[in-house]
Design an enzyme around this catalytic site. Structure first.
Site, PDB file in Angstrom:
ATOM      1  N   HIS A 113       0.836  -1.207   0.000  1.00 20.78           N
ATOM      2  CA  HIS A 113       0.000   0.000   0.000  1.00 20.78           C
ATOM      3  C   HIS A 113       0.868   1.254   0.000  1.00 20.78           C
ATOM      4  CE1 HIS A 113      -3.163  -2.708   1.476  1.00 20.78           C
ATOM      5  NE2 HIS A 113      -4.047  -1.739   1.295  1.00 20.78           N
ATOM      6  N   ASN A 144       8.224  -3.654   3.600  1.00 23.47           N
ATOM      7  CA  ASN A 144       6.804  -3.382   3.863  1.00 23.47           C
ATOM      8  C   ASN A 144       6.396  -3.751   5.286  1.00 23.47           C
ATOM      9  OD1 ASN A 144       4.039  -2.806   3.170  1.00 23.47           O
ATOM     10  ND2 ASN A 144       3.700  -5.001   2.868  1.00 23.47           N
ATOM     11  N   ASP A 236      15.042  17.978   0.869  1.00 17.13           N
ATOM     12  CA  ASP A 236      15.917  18.392  -0.244  1.00 17.13           C
ATOM     13  C   ASP A 236      16.550  17.184  -0.922  1.00 17.13           C
ATOM     14  OD1 ASP A 236      15.401  21.087   0.073  1.00 17.13           O
ATOM     15  OD2 ASP A 236      17.225  21.494   1.239  1.00 17.13           O
ATOM     16  N   GLU A 239      13.884  15.426  -2.935  1.00 17.00           N
ATOM     17  CA  GLU A 239      13.580  16.202  -4.146  1.00 17.00           C
ATOM     18  C   GLU A 239      14.677  16.031  -5.194  1.00 17.00           C
ATOM     19  OE1 GLU A 239      12.675  20.233  -2.956  1.00 17.00           O
ATOM     20  OE2 GLU A 239      10.619  19.656  -2.417  1.00 17.00           O
ATOM     21  N   PHE A 246       8.145  18.660  -3.278  1.00 16.91           N
ATOM     22  CA  PHE A 246       7.192  18.385  -2.209  1.00 16.91           C
ATOM     23  C   PHE A 246       6.822  19.690  -1.499  1.00 16.91           C
ATOM     24  CE2 PHE A 246       9.473  14.518  -3.030  1.00 16.91           C
ATOM     25  CZ  PHE A 246       8.478  13.566  -3.049  1.00 16.91           C
ATOM     26  N   GLN A 255       9.610  26.551   2.924  1.00 15.55           N
ATOM     27  CA  GLN A 255      10.144  25.307   2.349  1.00 15.55           C
ATOM     28  C   GLN A 255      11.664  25.244   2.502  1.00 15.55           C
ATOM     29  OE1 GLN A 255       8.872  23.741  -1.603  1.00 15.55           O
ATOM     30  NE2 GLN A 255       7.382  25.424  -1.593  1.00 15.55           N
ATOM     31  N   GLU A 259      12.740  21.999   4.571  1.00 15.61           N
ATOM     32  CA  GLU A 259      13.153  20.927   3.654  1.00 15.61           C
ATOM     33  C   GLU A 259      14.654  20.643   3.741  1.00 15.61           C
ATOM     34  OE1 GLU A 259      11.603  21.773  -0.252  1.00 15.61           O
ATOM     35  OE2 GLU A 259       9.529  21.448   0.428  1.00 15.61           O
TER      36      GLU A 259
HETATM   37 MN    MN Z   1       9.539  21.571  -1.867  1.00 12.80          MN
END
Ligand code: MN
Length: 265
Positions: A113, A144, A236, A239, A246, A255, A259
């Site tokens: 999931h 998981n 970061d 990303e 995000f 951010q 981040e």
């Molecule tokens: Mn971001």
């Protein structure tokens, strides 16, 4: 009828109308749409699907979501047992392969999931939505059922008191292999970004004191007993590795602070 009850009824009708039109579903993307997914078949590798219980970007040719995003708070939690009604998502565009409930059989991977069953226990409709195969990735049982499951439990513990909203995004990248005659790709890395705020906080209201937990856990074996905390990274980093943005609706000045931090609580 009092004036107050008249307006109460009026507002209930308005709320119902908004919900039916789908506008209310956008709550799962309150903090942003990480890949700029679009609900158009012209974007088969970044196809936006909004459901009442979660939103996702689907990749037709990987047979999995790129990411799934959902709001979690105590109102989503109840006593509905897990339904285990794994099934194809018939809301996919016609002509696209619909991954079925048995496509992972014998692969060695769990039907993992993204939005967990246990995050949607208010009623059977909500719980059943999490068993749509568009909410699944091939996930190693050690990942998981090990650190991933314990991070899910921990996240629910943060909101169970009723005062917090969590915005959770699970994403996956890379190719560890394929199953179902190449129709489903198993990723190499699995990521999660969790923003924890006070209930009702909007994107513009997120401050630099907000807690953000980000992890990168490899989709591998031998990690069943590992602590999820040992996989924490900054947003970061996530990303940079995924190419997504995000929390993109949060002010960029906020951010840039939240981040760059690695959670250490
Ligand atoms: Mn971001």
């Amino acid at each position: 009828m009092s004036l107050k009850s008249f307006f109460g009824g009026f507002l209930a009708v308005v709320a119902t109308t908004v919900s039916l039109s789908g506008v209310a579903f956008a709550q799962h993307l309150n903090m942003g749409n990480p890949s700029g997914a679009v609900a158009s078949t012209s974007y088969p590798s970044n196809y936006l699907m909004n459901k009442p219980q979660f939103s996702l970007s689907y990749h037709r040719d990987r047979g999995t979501p790129n990411w799934v995003s959902w709001q979690l708070n105590s109102t989503w939690l109840g006593s509905q047992p897990r339904l285990d009604n794994f099934r194809a998502d018939t809301s996919l565009p016609s002509g696209w392969y619909r991954v079925g409930s048995t496509d992972y059989s014998g692969s060695g991977y769990d039907r993992g999931h993204n939005c967990p069953s246990a995050d949607r226990t208010r009623n059977s409709t909500d719980n059943g939505s999490t068993f749509l195969m568009t909410n699944m990735i091939p996930q190693t049982p050690d990942n998981n059922q090990g650190p991933w499951a314990r991070l899910e439990d921990y996240t629910r513990s943060l909101v169970s008191g009723g005062t917090k909203d969590a915005y959770v995004i699970m994403a996956s990248r890379g190719t560890r292999g394929t199953i179902a005659n190449g129709r489903v790709t198993a990723p190499t890395n699995i990521y999660k970004v969790i923003l924890v705020v006070n209930r009702g906080t909007t994107a513009s209201g997120v401050t630099t004191s907000a807690r953000v937990i980000a992890v990168r856990i490899p989709n591998t074996t031998g990690i069943r007993n590992s602590d999820w905390r040992s996989y924490r990274v900054s947003v970061d980093t996530v990303e940079a590795e995924t190419g997504y943005n995000f929390l993109s609706s949060v002010p960029t000045s906020v951010q840039s602070v939240i981040e760059a931090r690695v959670d250490n609580l």
